[in-house]
Design an enzyme around this catalytic site. Sequence first.
Site: not given
Length: 300
Positions: A26, A28, A120, A223, A273
């Site tokens: 999958s 994103e 968040d 990140f 993913h």
Amino acid sequence: MAFHHAQYASSLNQSLAELNGDINVSFEFFPPATPEMETLLWNSIQRLQPLQPKFVSVTYGANSGVRDRTHGVIERIQKETDLVAAPHLTLVDASDEELLQLAKHYWNSGIRNIVALRGDLPEGSPKPTRFAADLVRLLRSVADFDISVAAYPEVHPEAANAQADLVNLKRKIDAGANRAITQFFFDIEAYLRFRDRCVAAGIDVEIVPGILPVTNFKQLKRFAGMTNVNLPGWLHQQFEGLDEDPSTRSLVGASVAIDMVKVLSREGVKDFHFYTLNRAELTYAICHILGVRPKASAAE
């Protein structure tokens, strides 16, 4: 020496042969903010579509402008492609009533897959009183969605400890989530230990590893700092001295991700993913090596 070569070659042959199994992927994407990013996004979607992913998810901006863009991308994916579109849905900035309306709207417009997240917290927010498990329950009360939730092999930055984090994941699964997708990671041992702990805790859904193919190591360090992700020493060494050399960085990033998926697939992982960052090249190459390829059409 010949024996060592033969041994290495046979283990490489074996690990690549094993990959030709039933792998699900999958992808994103995130909503584009500029016309250039929009072009990049749709080129990537077109490039990755033939790989027939299980679903493609679109991240969700907390402010309403980005939220509308998320819906726009989802609707266009639904209209113009054969892909299964899965919007991210968060509850930090919406009341239960709004979420119920949105869930009904999604279901009525043919969307069956949702990535359910708490979201968040804005700066200076009070402690949350609603959690992702509540969102999963709310979605389940509307219709029989296919629901993915987030998992944190290296512990959510806000969790009291690893055990509390695991208990929270179990709550989300018990509320009706179909799978957990992990935060990106590079410490494979941490993922495998986490998967074992999930099984021991009675979590019986797929713990899908989230793979981030890296091209920009500086950005990755930022990140990782925000998300509590450990960047092992070997990873720093791989990217050392390449700040001004994007083409080599890209090859190194592909090599790192390919090694990771090979190891994970040998450990029995069948679902991956990919955090594409709206770029197709690396993800496409990794899928190719996993044996995930365009299906030949019947006419050929």
